[in-house]
Design a protein around this motif. Structure first.
Motif, PDB file in Angstrom:
ATOM      1  N   LEU A  20      -3.780  31.504  46.368  1.00  7.36           N
ATOM      2  CA  LEU A  20      -4.374  32.319  45.141  1.00  7.36           C
ATOM      3  C   LEU A  20      -3.841  32.500  43.878  1.00  7.36           C
ATOM      4  O   LEU A  20      -4.232  32.341  42.254  1.00  7.36           O
ATOM      5  CB  LEU A  20      -4.857  33.842  45.024  1.00  7.36           C
ATOM      6  N   GLU A  21      -2.046  32.738  43.965  1.00  4.76           N
ATOM      7  CA  GLU A  21      -1.377  33.231  42.800  1.00  4.76           C
ATOM      8  C   GLU A  21      -0.932  32.274  42.207  1.00  4.76           C
ATOM      9  O   GLU A  21      -1.141  31.940  40.338  1.00  4.76           O
ATOM     10  CB  GLU A  21       0.061  33.454  43.129  1.00  4.76           C
ATOM     11  N   ALA A  22      -0.886  30.563  42.817  1.00  3.34           N
ATOM     12  CA  ALA A  22      -0.974  29.642  41.621  1.00  3.34           C
ATOM     13  C   ALA A  22      -1.705  28.942  41.338  1.00  3.34           C
ATOM     14  O   ALA A  22      -1.760  29.308  40.032  1.00  3.34           O
ATOM     15  CB  ALA A  22      -0.575  28.801  42.831  1.00  3.34           C
ATOM     16  N   SER A  23      -2.832  29.332  42.011  1.00  2.00           N
ATOM     17  CA  SER A  23      -4.572  29.285  41.620  1.00  2.00           C
ATOM     18  C   SER A  23      -4.355  30.086  40.003  1.00  2.00           C
ATOM     19  O   SER A  23      -5.327  29.358  38.927  1.00  2.00           O
ATOM     20  CB  SER A  23      -5.423  29.169  42.039  1.00  2.00           C
ATOM     21  N   GLN A  24      -4.281  31.352  39.845  1.00  2.00           N
ATOM     22  CA  GLN A  24      -4.281  32.247  38.626  1.00  2.00           C
ATOM     23  C   GLN A  24      -3.738  31.516  37.607  1.00  2.00           C
ATOM     24  O   GLN A  24      -3.458  31.673  36.499  1.00  2.00           O
ATOM     25  CB  GLN A  24      -3.941  33.916  39.242  1.00  2.00           C
ATOM     26  N   ASP A  29      -1.980  29.084  32.294  1.00  2.00           N
ATOM     27  CA  ASP A  29      -1.371  28.222  31.402  1.00  2.00           C
ATOM     28  C   ASP A  29      -2.728  27.950  30.831  1.00  2.00           C
ATOM     29  O   ASP A  29      -2.481  27.263  29.884  1.00  2.00           O
ATOM     30  CB  ASP A  29      -0.411  27.420  32.419  1.00  2.00           C
ATOM     31  N   LYS A  30      -3.232  26.981  31.225  1.00  2.00           N
ATOM     32  CA  LYS A  30      -4.928  26.553  30.877  1.00  2.00           C
ATOM     33  C   LYS A  30      -5.172  26.853  29.388  1.00  2.00           C
ATOM     34  O   LYS A  30      -5.729  26.326  28.497  1.00  2.00           O
ATOM     35  CB  LYS A  30      -6.010  26.700  31.909  1.00  2.00           C
ATOM     36  N   GLN A  31      -5.798  28.601  29.825  1.00  2.00           N
ATOM     37  CA  GLN A  31      -5.955  29.071  28.552  1.00  2.00           C
ATOM     38  C   GLN A  31      -5.104  29.689  27.378  1.00  2.00           C
ATOM     39  O   GLN A  31      -5.770  29.128  26.499  1.00  2.00           O
ATOM     40  CB  GLN A  31      -6.794  31.147  29.192  1.00  2.00           C
ATOM     41  N   ALA A  35      -5.162  21.849  27.034  1.00  3.55           N
ATOM     42  CA  ALA A  35      -5.025  20.711  26.819  1.00  3.55           C
ATOM     43  C   ALA A  35      -3.737  20.665  27.127  1.00  3.55           C
ATOM     44  O   ALA A  35      -3.729  19.553  28.090  1.00  3.55           O
ATOM     45  CB  ALA A  35      -5.951  19.580  26.079  1.00  3.55           C
ATOM     46  N   ASP A  36      -2.913  21.061  26.619  1.00  5.55           N
ATOM     47  CA  ASP A  36      -2.092  20.587  26.827  1.00  5.55           C
ATOM     48  C   ASP A  36      -0.448  21.065  27.831  1.00  5.55           C
ATOM     49  O   ASP A  36       0.527  20.926  28.297  1.00  5.55           O
ATOM     50  CB  ASP A  36      -0.536  21.619  25.554  1.00  5.55           C
ATOM     51  N   TYR A  37      -1.787  22.475  29.282  1.00  6.18           N
ATOM     52  CA  TYR A  37      -0.823  22.966  30.301  1.00  6.18           C
ATOM     53  C   TYR A  37      -0.460  22.019  31.140  1.00  6.18           C
ATOM     54  O   TYR A  37      -0.557  22.088  31.388  1.00  6.18           O
ATOM     55  CB  TYR A  37      -1.995  23.822  30.352  1.00  6.18           C
ATOM     56  N   ILE A  38      -2.168  20.167  30.896  1.00  5.16           N
ATOM     57  CA  ILE A  38      -1.321  19.437  31.667  1.00  5.16           C
ATOM     58  C   ILE A  38       0.058  19.121  31.759  1.00  5.16           C
ATOM     59  O   ILE A  38       0.994  18.591  33.260  1.00  5.16           O
ATOM     60  CB  ILE A  38      -1.852  18.140  31.609  1.00  5.16           C
ATOM     61  N   HIS A  39       1.253  19.095  30.147  1.00  3.39           N
ATOM     62  CA  HIS A  39       2.181  18.571  30.673  1.00  3.39           C
ATOM     63  C   HIS A  39       2.843  19.655  31.390  1.00  3.39           C
ATOM     64  O   HIS A  39       4.626  18.728  31.559  1.00  3.39           O
ATOM     65  CB  HIS A  39       2.771  18.727  28.905  1.00  3.39           C
TER      66      HIS A  39
END
Length: 60
Positions: A20-24, A29-31, A35-39
C-alpha cells in the motif's frame, strides 16, 4: 483431504501495508512528475531494450 493451515495475520498485514505504501508513493510521484515519473522506476527507458526483447522464446 483437508489440511490445517496456520496463517500468520501479523506478517500478512505488514506485507500488505508495504504494498500500500509503495502504491501510494507511485501515485504521488505520478502526480508530482507527470509522465516523467517513469524515469524514477525504469532504468534505461530511452534505450533500445524494446527492440532487443525476446521473452516469447523463453516462455515455452
Amino acid at each position: 483431504m483437508i489440511k490445517d493451515v496456520k496463517i500468520d495475520n501479523q506478517s500478512n498485514y505488514e506485507i500488505d501495508w508495504k504494498y500500500l505504501e509503495a502504491s501510494q508513493k507511485v501515485q504521488l510521484d505520478k502526480q508530482n512528475y507527470g509522465a516523467d515519473y517513469i524515469h524514477l522506476y525504469v532504468n534505461d527507458i530511452e534505450g533500445d531494450w524494446l527492440e532487443n526483447w525476446d521473452w516469447e522464446d523463453k516462455m515455452i
